[in-house]
Design an enzyme around this catalytic site. Structure first.
Site, PDB file in Angstrom:
ATOM      1  N   GLY A   9       0.831  -1.210   0.000  1.00  0.00           N
ATOM      2  CA  GLY A   9       0.000   0.000   0.000  1.00  0.00           C
ATOM      3  C   GLY A   9       0.858   1.250   0.000  1.00  0.00           C
ATOM      4  N   MET A  68       1.251   3.668   2.277  1.00  0.00           N
ATOM      5  CA  MET A  68       2.046   3.839   3.501  1.00  0.00           C
ATOM      6  C   MET A  68       3.003   2.669   3.703  1.00  0.00           C
ATOM      7  SD  MET A  68       1.514   6.681   5.029  1.00  0.00           S
ATOM      8  CE  MET A  68       2.011   6.425   6.726  1.00  0.00           C
ATOM      9  N   GLY A 114      -0.930   2.435  12.271  1.00  0.00           N
ATOM     10  CA  GLY A 114      -1.364   3.722  11.736  1.00  0.00           C
ATOM     11  C   GLY A 114      -2.737   3.629  11.102  1.00  0.00           C
ATOM     12  N   THR A 128      -6.500   3.599  10.457  1.00  0.00           N
ATOM     13  CA  THR A 128      -7.562   4.282  11.193  1.00  0.00           C
ATOM     14  C   THR A 128      -8.825   3.413  11.222  1.00  0.00           C
ATOM     15  OG1 THR A 128      -7.926   5.512   9.153  1.00  0.00           O
ATOM     16  CG2 THR A 128      -6.753   6.637  10.900  1.00  0.00           C
ATOM     17  N   HIS A 134      -8.192  14.772   2.467  1.00  0.00           N
ATOM     18  CA  HIS A 134      -7.362  13.601   2.132  1.00  0.00           C
ATOM     19  C   HIS A 134      -7.551  13.208   0.673  1.00  0.00           C
ATOM     20  CE1 HIS A 134      -6.968  13.147   6.508  1.00  0.00           C
ATOM     21  NE2 HIS A 134      -5.928  12.373   6.242  1.00  0.00           N
ATOM     22  N   LYS A 146      -9.058   7.215   0.279  1.00  0.00           N
ATOM     23  CA  LYS A 146      -9.221   6.958   1.721  1.00  0.00           C
ATOM     24  C   LYS A 146     -10.601   6.363   1.985  1.00  0.00           C
ATOM     25  CE  LYS A 146      -8.801   9.152   6.259  1.00  0.00           C
ATOM     26  NZ  LYS A 146      -8.193   7.947   6.826  1.00  0.00           N
TER      27      LYS A 146
HETATM   28  P1  NAP Z   1      -3.609   1.651   0.833  1.00  0.00           P
HETATM   29  O1  NAP Z   1      -2.675   2.273  -0.152  1.00  0.00           O
HETATM   30  O2  NAP Z   1      -4.973   1.238   0.366  1.00  0.00           O
HETATM   31  O3  NAP Z   1      -2.855   0.390   1.455  1.00  0.00           O
HETATM   32  C1  NAP Z   1      -3.460  -0.592   2.255  1.00  0.00           C
HETATM   33  C2  NAP Z   1      -2.811  -1.906   1.858  1.00  0.00           C
HETATM   34  O4  NAP Z   1      -3.176  -2.898   2.825  1.00  0.00           O
HETATM   35  C3  NAP Z   1      -3.276  -2.420   0.495  1.00  0.00           C
HETATM   36  O5  NAP Z   1      -2.135  -2.837  -0.233  1.00  0.00           O
HETATM   37  C4  NAP Z   1      -4.191  -3.582   0.879  1.00  0.00           C
HETATM   38  O6  NAP Z   1      -4.223  -4.591  -0.130  1.00  0.00           O
HETATM   39  C5  NAP Z   1      -3.517  -4.100   2.123  1.00  0.00           C
HETATM   40  N1  NAP Z   1      -4.367  -4.905   2.981  1.00  0.00           N
HETATM   41  C6  NAP Z   1      -5.683  -4.799   3.206  1.00  0.00           C
HETATM   42  N2  NAP Z   1      -6.076  -5.707   4.127  1.00  0.00           N
HETATM   43  C7  NAP Z   1      -4.967  -6.393   4.495  1.00  0.00           C
HETATM   44  C8  NAP Z   1      -4.710  -7.453   5.406  1.00  0.00           C
HETATM   45  N3  NAP Z   1      -5.689  -7.991   6.114  1.00  0.00           N
HETATM   46  N4  NAP Z   1      -3.446  -7.911   5.536  1.00  0.00           N
HETATM   47  C9  NAP Z   1      -2.451  -7.375   4.823  1.00  0.00           C
HETATM   48  N5  NAP Z   1      -2.624  -6.371   3.924  1.00  0.00           N
HETATM   49  C10 NAP Z   1      -3.868  -5.883   3.766  1.00  0.00           C
HETATM   50  O7  NAP Z   1      -3.832   2.612   2.077  1.00  0.00           O
HETATM   51  P2  NAP Z   1      -2.805   3.655   2.724  1.00  0.00           P
HETATM   52  O8  NAP Z   1      -2.996   4.999   2.140  1.00  0.00           O
HETATM   53  O9  NAP Z   1      -1.442   3.054   2.762  1.00  0.00           O
HETATM   54  O10 NAP Z   1      -3.389   3.749   4.201  1.00  0.00           O
HETATM   55  C11 NAP Z   1      -3.508   2.616   5.043  1.00  0.00           C
HETATM   56  C12 NAP Z   1      -4.152   3.029   6.374  1.00  0.00           C
HETATM   57  O11 NAP Z   1      -3.279   3.937   7.054  1.00  0.00           O
HETATM   58  C13 NAP Z   1      -5.488   3.768   6.234  1.00  0.00           C
HETATM   59  O12 NAP Z   1      -6.340   3.404   7.296  1.00  0.00           O
HETATM   60  C14 NAP Z   1      -5.095   5.228   6.359  1.00  0.00           C
HETATM   61  O13 NAP Z   1      -6.148   6.040   6.810  1.00  0.00           O
HETATM   62  C15 NAP Z   1      -3.997   5.120   7.385  1.00  0.00           C
HETATM   63  N6  NAP Z   1      -3.021   6.211   7.415  1.00  0.00           N
HETATM   64  C16 NAP Z   1      -2.532   6.530   8.636  1.00  0.00           C
HETATM   65  C17 NAP Z   1      -1.554   7.495   8.762  1.00  0.00           C
HETATM   66  C18 NAP Z   1      -1.006   7.794  10.126  1.00  0.00           C
HETATM   67  O14 NAP Z   1      -0.104   8.641  10.254  1.00  0.00           O
HETATM   68  N7  NAP Z   1      -1.495   7.136  11.172  1.00  0.00           N
HETATM   69  C19 NAP Z   1      -1.068   8.147   7.623  1.00  0.00           C
HETATM   70  C20 NAP Z   1      -1.570   7.792   6.378  1.00  0.00           C
HETATM   71  C21 NAP Z   1      -2.531   6.809   6.287  1.00  0.00           C
HETATM   72  P3  NAP Z   1      -5.454  -4.579  -1.197  1.00  0.00           P
HETATM   73  O15 NAP Z   1      -5.432  -3.230  -1.834  1.00  0.00           O
HETATM   74  O16 NAP Z   1      -5.079  -5.693  -2.099  1.00  0.00           O
HETATM   75  O17 NAP Z   1      -6.688  -4.830  -0.389  1.00  0.00           O
END
Ligand code: NAP
Length: 261
Positions: free
Chosen positions: A18, A20, A94, A96, A150, A154
């Site tokens: 993903g 992040m 991280g 949410t 965002h 998201k």
């Molecule tokens: P993203 O690009 O959609 O990445 C999520 C990844 O996780 C995708 O590759 C997805 O695969 C994979 N995934 C889903 N379910 C899984 C599981 N059970 N086991 C392993 N991998 C799995 O999202 P992102 O932008 O990186 O954000 C991810 C999360 O972090 C969100 O909740 C976002 O709000 C949060 N976030 C937090 C911060 C912080 O500072 N705390 C900052 C940025 C983002 P598929 O696409 O194949 O389903």
């Protein structure tokens, strides 16, 4: 309980493909005191040699990780954390979407397992400061609205950062219902979500990363506190701090500010 060798912390990354997760993999690979023992994502094929796994249970069985970093989805994060905690692996999260009930349950599980975990709605140091300044301002300026912005991929709204900011403000601000008495919406949702009498608005657009404005209003003046993450590297110093500190406590810590000096 496993004792973590601080000179070489073994890290599993969930959500590694993903947006992040890719940054976290780069961070771990480029940090001398961290070792990437495995990465997990839906689209990976199980392959012990490349240390890539398609589910967490397999990864835990085949690696000896100290810390699980999770940037997955609101629907999978709780189960991932439970599995990690039951296996003696400290989660740094991280993702949410966890409710306060989820956090309480996970805290109990972490304490029962005798290990620590950290959940941070925002790992950017500037965002933590933005939340702190907003909390301070709300004591003197109780009329406030939060606008979080965002990227349009998201999944959850409002953002975890907006909810955390709202919680901090609500604890500090004199309770009141804002807006005109008897105000109504011609279009449903026009005034945003109501949190303890003030509003949160969520904007989703391509081109954005993660941004938030907290606007305070008083007679003849406004105060705007704004933070912008212009790329995902902004979160990595906070993620690194959490990975290296998570073994120092027991239970679930909520918020990066709790481990910042
Ligand atoms: P993203 O690009 O959609 O990445 C999520 C990844 O996780 C995708 O590759 C997805 O695969 C994979 N995934 C889903 N379910 C899984 C599981 N059970 N086991 C392993 N991998 C799995 O999202 P992102 O932008 O990186 O954000 C991810 C999360 O972090 C969100 O909740 C976002 O709000 C949060 N976030 C937090 C911060 C912080 O500072 N705390 C900052 C940025 C983002 P598929 O696409 O194949 O389903």
């Amino acid at each position: 309980m496993r004792v973590i060798d601080l000179a070489n912390i073994k890290v599993l990354v969930a959500g590694a493909k993903g947006k992040m997760g890719q940054e976290v993999v780069r961070l771990v690979e480029n940090s001398q005191d961290l070792e990437l023992v495995g990465s997990i994502d839906h689209i990976l094929v199980t392959d012990a040699e490349n240390k890539e796994f398609s589910n967490l249970a397999d990864a835990i069985k085949m690696t000896a990780a100290d810390v699980l970093v999770d940037f997955t989805t609101p629907t999978s994060v709780k189960a991932n954390m439970e599995l990690a905690l039951r296996s003696g692996i400290s989660p740094v999260v991280g993702t949410t979407g966890l409710s306060s009930t989820d956090l309480d349950e996970l805290d109990e599980l972490a304490k029962a397992s005798g290990i620590g975990g950290l959940v941070a709605p925002n790992f950017a140091i500037g965002a933590v400061l933005m939340m702190r300044f907003a909390e301070q301002a709300s004591k003197y300026l109780p009329n406030v609205e939060i606008i979080e912005l965002h990227h349009d991929q998201k999944l959850d709204a409002p953002s975890g950062t907006a909810i955390k900011t709202a919680e901090l403000i609500a604890n500090q601000r004199q309770a009141k219902e804002q807006g005109a008495k008897g105000e109504s919406e011609t279009l449903v949702g026009a005034r945003g979500a109501n949190y303890a009498g003030f509003r949160i608005h969520s904007i989703r657009l391509p081109g954005l990363v993660a941004h938030q404005e907290v606007i305070f209003g008083a007679v003849g003046q406004t105060l705007t506190i704004r933070h912008d993450s212009i790329n995902r590297e902004s979160f990595m110093p906070g993620v690194y701090l959490a990975i290296t500190k998570v073994k120092e406590f027991k239970g679930i810590i909520y918020g990066l500010e709790r481990i910042m000096d």
